[in-house]
Motif scaffolding. Structure first.
Motif, PDB file in Angstrom:
ATOM      1  N   VAL A   1       8.200   2.810  -9.908  1.00 56.31           N
ATOM      2  CA  VAL A   1       7.861   4.010 -10.679  1.00 56.31           C
ATOM      3  C   VAL A   1       6.478   4.477 -10.230  1.00 56.31           C
ATOM      4  O   VAL A   1       5.559   3.668 -10.062  1.00 56.31           O
ATOM      5  CB  VAL A   1       7.917   3.754 -12.197  1.00 56.31           C
ATOM      6  N   ASP A   2       6.374   5.788 -10.015  1.00 56.24           N
ATOM      7  CA  ASP A   2       5.180   6.370  -9.397  1.00 56.24           C
ATOM      8  C   ASP A   2       4.631   7.504 -10.255  1.00 56.24           C
ATOM      9  O   ASP A   2       5.309   8.509 -10.471  1.00 56.24           O
ATOM     10  CB  ASP A   2       5.579   6.905  -8.015  1.00 56.24           C
ATOM     11  N   GLY A   3       3.400   7.344 -10.726  1.00 58.21           N
ATOM     12  CA  GLY A   3       2.727   8.418 -11.450  1.00 58.21           C
ATOM     13  C   GLY A   3       2.357   8.031 -12.861  1.00 58.21           C
ATOM     14  O   GLY A   3       3.215   7.662 -13.654  1.00 58.21           O
TER      15      GLY A   3
ATOM     16  N   VAL B   1       5.269   4.537   3.025  1.00 60.57           N
ATOM     17  CA  VAL B   1       4.949   5.958   3.213  1.00 60.57           C
ATOM     18  C   VAL B   1       5.821   6.773   2.267  1.00 60.57           C
ATOM     19  O   VAL B   1       7.044   6.666   2.289  1.00 60.57           O
ATOM     20  CB  VAL B   1       5.198   6.371   4.687  1.00 60.57           C
ATOM     21  N   HIS B   2       5.179   7.564   1.423  1.00 59.10           N
ATOM     22  CA  HIS B   2       5.889   8.408   0.469  1.00 59.10           C
ATOM     23  C   HIS B   2       5.756   9.844   0.952  1.00 59.10           C
ATOM     24  O   HIS B   2       4.706  10.453   0.806  1.00 59.10           O
ATOM     25  CB  HIS B   2       5.272   8.218  -0.926  1.00 59.10           C
ATOM     26  N   MET B   3       6.825  10.353   1.558  1.00 56.73           N
ATOM     27  CA  MET B   3       6.783  11.707   2.103  1.00 56.73           C
ATOM     28  C   MET B   3       7.005  12.719   0.994  1.00 56.73           C
ATOM     29  O   MET B   3       8.100  12.811   0.437  1.00 56.73           O
ATOM     30  CB  MET B   3       7.855  11.875   3.163  1.00 56.73           C
ATOM     31  N   GLU B   4       5.982  13.459   0.696  1.00 60.05           N
ATOM     32  CA  GLU B   4       6.106  14.545  -0.267  1.00 60.05           C
ATOM     33  C   GLU B   4       5.935  15.822   0.539  1.00 60.05           C
ATOM     34  O   GLU B   4       4.879  16.469   0.524  1.00 60.05           O
ATOM     35  CB  GLU B   4       5.064  14.378  -1.372  1.00 60.05           C
ATOM     36  N   LEU B   5       6.958  16.103   1.300  1.00 63.16           N
ATOM     37  CA  LEU B   5       6.882  17.198   2.268  1.00 63.16           C
ATOM     38  C   LEU B   5       8.288  17.704   2.573  1.00 63.16           C
ATOM     39  O   LEU B   5       9.276  17.039   2.288  1.00 63.16           O
ATOM     40  CB  LEU B   5       6.187  16.718   3.552  1.00 63.16           C
TER      41      LEU B   5
ATOM     42  N   LEU C   1       0.862  -1.182   0.000  1.00 59.00           N
ATOM     43  CA  LEU C   1       0.000   0.000   0.000  1.00 59.00           C
ATOM     44  C   LEU C   1       0.893   1.226   0.000  1.00 59.00           C
ATOM     45  O   LEU C   1       1.856   1.304   0.771  1.00 59.00           O
ATOM     46  CB  LEU C   1      -0.896   0.018   1.248  1.00 59.00           C
ATOM     47  N   HIS C   2       0.585   2.153  -0.893  1.00 58.69           N
ATOM     48  CA  HIS C   2       1.397   3.356  -1.046  1.00 58.69           C
ATOM     49  C   HIS C   2       0.604   4.539  -0.498  1.00 58.69           C
ATOM     50  O   HIS C   2      -0.513   4.807  -0.940  1.00 58.69           O
ATOM     51  CB  HIS C   2       1.703   3.541  -2.540  1.00 58.69           C
ATOM     52  N   VAL C   3       1.182   5.231   0.481  1.00 56.82           N
ATOM     53  CA  VAL C   3       0.468   6.321   1.147  1.00 56.82           C
ATOM     54  C   VAL C   3       1.267   7.613   0.979  1.00 56.82           C
ATOM     55  O   VAL C   3       2.367   7.758   1.523  1.00 56.82           O
ATOM     56  CB  VAL C   3       0.274   5.994   2.647  1.00 56.82           C
ATOM     57  N   ASP C   4       0.731   8.536   0.217  1.00 59.12           N
ATOM     58  CA  ASP C   4       1.393   9.818  -0.042  1.00 59.12           C
ATOM     59  C   ASP C   4       1.091  10.794   1.078  1.00 59.12           C
ATOM     60  O   ASP C   4      -0.075  11.104   1.327  1.00 59.12           O
ATOM     61  CB  ASP C   4       0.876  10.425  -1.356  1.00 59.12           C
ATOM     62  N   ILE C   5       2.138  11.280   1.717  1.00 57.51           N
ATOM     63  CA  ILE C   5       1.945  12.267   2.784  1.00 57.51           C
ATOM     64  C   ILE C   5       2.387  13.633   2.249  1.00 57.51           C
ATOM     65  O   ILE C   5       3.567  13.838   1.965  1.00 57.51           O
ATOM     66  CB  ILE C   5       2.796  11.910   4.036  1.00 57.51           C
TER      67      ILE C   5
HETATM   68 ZN    ZN Z   1       3.569   8.564  -4.298  1.00 56.77          ZN
END
Ligand code: ZN
Ligand code: DX5
Length: 215
Positions: free
Chosen positions: A173-175, A64-68, A31-35
């Protein structure tokens, strides 16, 4: 066969639990969770409670994918919540080696995310500190964006660097991942396909997970 990481950003947010269960049953691997913090990207998403709740209802590893900005500030709370993998964006952190080590010290797999505008050459100096890599094929911030085909070349270069350094780590790869881009990505050496809209948006979650897994 590709591994599929289901990005919950594209779930119906009022039904995350049931949609995750459907993806898990169909064979999703992660599970991929974008923060997102509203600063590094303009969007805002989840906190650690969601990660803890996902760990409670699912057996899948939570990535956990930290986009912060200042990802080091958020490590303790996501570690406590039970994150299995934490990835932060390379351009959001001036001292990535230090943070990769801190994540690993917390017994969490540590990854770096590289946005579509950035080069992968620096991986030469980072690979031996990393457990996984996310190459982003859209700008961080939103699901449903157009896929940047430049990621294919970058993926090839990342794999070359791994050969040159003798250090292999799985590349996600994401997106903009769908059946078509996913097929080409797997052919080019991606081990994990992170997919949100393709999996969750059209009401056929199980079928979409199975199709990606079969690539
Ligand atoms: Zn992501
Ligand atoms: C974008 C996120 C992605 C996003 C992918 O900032 O990192 O994980 O959920 O969404 P799709 O698959 O819709 O491009």
């Amino acid at each position: 066969m590709a591994k599929v990481s289901a990005s919950i950003l594209a779930c119906d947010q009022t039904r995350i639990g049931e949609q995750v269960a459907e993806a898990e049953k169909a064979g999703a691997d992660l599970l991929h969770v974008d923060i997102m913090d509203g600063v590094y990207v303009e969007n805002l998403t989840y906190g650690p409670q969601l990660v803890a709740d996902l760990k409670r209802i699912s057996r899948l590893p939570v990535s956990v994918h930290m986009e912060l900005l200042r990802p080091e500030t958020f490590l303790p709370m996501f570690a406590k919540a039970g994150a299995d993998i934490i990835t932060f964006q390379l351009d959001a952190c001036p001292n990535p080696i230090h943070l990769l080590k801190e994540i690993q010290k917390a017994k969490i797999r540590a990854g770096l995310g590289i946005g579509p505008a950035y080069d992968v050459e620096c991986l030469r100096y980072l690979l031996h500190h990393m457990d996984c890599l996310i190459l982003m094929s859209v700008e961080p911030g939103y699901g449903g964006q157009a896929f940047e085909p430049s990621v294919y070349g970058k993926l090839g270069r990342a794999l070359e660097l791994m050969k040159e350094t003798g250090i292999h780590i799985p590349v996600s790869v994401d997106g903009g991942v769908n059946e078509e881009t996913g097929r080409e990505l797997v052919r080019s050496g991606a081990e994990v396909l992170i997919a949100g809209s393709y999996v969750f948006r059209d009401g056929e979650i199980a079928e979409r997970v199975r199709r990606l897994k079969a690539l």
